[in-house]
Design a protein around this motif. Structure first.
Motif, short mmCIF file in Angstrom:
data_model
loop_
_atom_site.label_atom_id
_atom_site.label_comp_id
_atom_site.label_asym_id
_atom_site.label_seq_id
_atom_site.Cartn_x
_atom_site.Cartn_y
_atom_site.Cartn_z
N HIS A 88 -55.09 9.70 141.84
CA HIS A 88 -56.05 9.91 140.75
C HIS A 88 -57.08 10.92 141.21
O HIS A 88 -57.78 10.64 142.16
N GLN A 211 -57.48 3.67 129.93
CA GLN A 211 -58.49 3.33 130.95
C GLN A 211 -59.09 1.94 130.74
O GLN A 211 -59.27 1.18 131.67
N HIS A 213 -62.28 0.98 129.74
CA HIS A 213 -63.69 0.70 130.05
C HIS A 213 -64.29 0.16 128.76
O HIS A 213 -64.64 0.93 127.85
N GLU A 243 -57.97 1.48 134.22
CA GLU A 243 -59.31 1.48 134.84
C GLU A 243 -60.18 0.38 134.22
O GLU A 243 -61.36 0.59 133.93
C1 XIL Z 1 -65.90 7.50 138.13
C2 XIL Z 1 -66.23 6.81 139.44
O1 XIL Z 1 -66.13 5.43 139.27
C3 XIL Z 1 -67.64 7.19 139.86
O2 XIL Z 1 -67.91 6.65 141.14
C4 XIL Z 1 -67.79 8.70 139.87
O3 XIL Z 1 -69.12 9.01 140.10
C5 XIL Z 1 -67.38 9.29 138.53
O4 XIL Z 1 -66.08 8.88 138.23
N1 XIL Z 1 -62.80 7.79 134.11
C6 XIL Z 1 -62.08 8.14 135.22
C7 XIL Z 1 -62.64 7.84 136.56
O5 XIL Z 1 -60.95 8.61 135.11
O6 XIL Z 1 -62.25 8.78 137.53
C8 XIL Z 1 -64.13 7.70 136.55
O7 XIL Z 1 -64.55 7.26 137.82
C9 XIL Z 1 -64.55 6.74 135.46
C10 XIL Z 1 -64.13 7.24 134.11
#
Ligand code: XIL
Length: 322
Positions: A88, A211, A213, A243
């Motif tokens: 990644h 992802q 989130h 994620e």
């Molecule tokens: C984030 C990391 O968690 C942080 O530590 C960094 O500062 C920024 O990136 N989507 C993604 C990840 O694909 O790579 C991101 O990770 C979060 C959002």
């Protein structure tokens, strides 16, 4: 309280393996090894993603000067603990090194090709899947995000990235990864259309990462996520929840109610993956609230003292079909 009974063999890893799924977490090199971080990590997970150690600004801080040490540490740790690794990420508008930003189109094209080739060659045979392109669709779903790659290489940079990736490593699974298209939405439609178009052109693409989130109180419905996962799987793609974390600080109610809402969110989403045979991995964006990019929130499965939260039992329930 957990519905239990839970015993020491009730680990996420054991439950996920019974389902044929990988269970993953993002990690940071500096935290590996020591207790309690390493203890929980090796007990519960079998799939690692570097939180930032394989991003372009880390692997190539200066033009042509490679820095694979931090990523290598994760890959080595995974190998010694019987874990797989997801790379990644190769092409993303975030984590772009400043030297790349200023390059004219011709030079950018050269570096784009070299980056994919060199990073994938370095990890060939040790990284099971790569996020080749990350977050290329605009937030409103109207079209592609206007990144420096799109501006200087044209819309076909996405197809090009996947073709270069396949040439660099014929074995690794190649993923498109994005956020905000977890449930059905305009953005999810656009992501689906993009991937369908790539596949119809014969572009080598194996999977899609959602992802995830999300927030405990404003999240897409479970049915909507399930419908979306099914239609992506119907394209022939592997689907990963890639994620996941679940914010609760903006939720209503008592602390216990917030943790309970978080538990439901985890159970529902992981349950969608359990129901879909082509969803073969769930990765969380960290596992302890002591180390999360969402500072000030408590979005993960273990608290800051590394104790399992209700969210942990929600995931275990989903994996165990409870
Ligand atoms: C984030 C990391 O968690 C942080 O530590 C960094 O500062 C920024 O990136 N989507 C993604 C990840 O694909 O790579 C991101 O990770 C979060 C959002």
């Amino acid at each position: 309280m957990p519905p239990g009974p839970f015993g020491p063999s009730d680990t996420l890893k054991a439950a996920a393996s019974m389902r044929g799924k990988l269970i993953g977490t993002a990690v940071q090199t500096s935290l590996l090894g020591g207790a309690p971080y390493g203890t929980v990590l090796t007990r519960e997970f079998n799939y690692l993603t570097a939180e930032y150690e394989m991003k372009w600004n880390v692997v190539e801080p200066g033009r042509g000067s490679m820095n694979f040490g931090p990523g290598d540490a994760i890959v080595g740790y995974a190998a010694s603990n019987g874990m797989q690794v997801k790379g990644h990420t190769l092409i993303w508008h975030g984590a772009v090194p400043s030297w790349l930003d200023g390059l004219p189109a011709g030079d950018l094209r050269t570096e784009f090709e070299r980056h994919i080739r060199d990073v994938m060659a370095h990890y060939r045979g040790r990284v099971h899947a790569w996020d080749v392109v990350n977050e290329a669709v605009a937030d409103n779903g109207a079209g592609l995000r206007d990144t420096l790659f799109r501006q200087r290489l044209g819309d076909q940079y996405i197809a090009d990235a996947f073709r270069l990736a396949r040439a660099a490593d014929a074995q690794a699974l190649l993923f498109y990864n994005d956020y905000g298209g977890e449930g059905l939405s305009a953005k999810a439609d656009r992501i689906h259309a993009l991937l369908q178009d790539l596949l119809s052109k014969g572009v080598p693409l194996d999977g899609v990462g959602l992802q995830m989130h999300i927030s405990a109180t404003s999240r897409p419905s479970t049915a909507s996520i399930a419908d979306n996962v099914r239609r992506l799987a119907a394209l022939g793609l592997i689907v990963h929840i890639s994620e996941m974390d679940v914010r609760i600080n903006n939720a209503f109610g008592t602390d216990q109610e917030r943790l309970e809402a978080q538990r439901s969110a985890y159970r529902d989403v992981v349950g969608v993956c359990v129901m879909e045979p082509r969803c073969d991995a769930v990765t969380f964006w960290g596992f302890t609230d002591a180390h999360t990019w969402l500072t000030g929130d408590r979005p993960l499965l273990f608290d800051a003292q590394y104790q399992p939260k209700p969210a942990f039992y929600g995931v275990l329930d989903a994996l165990s079909g409870r």
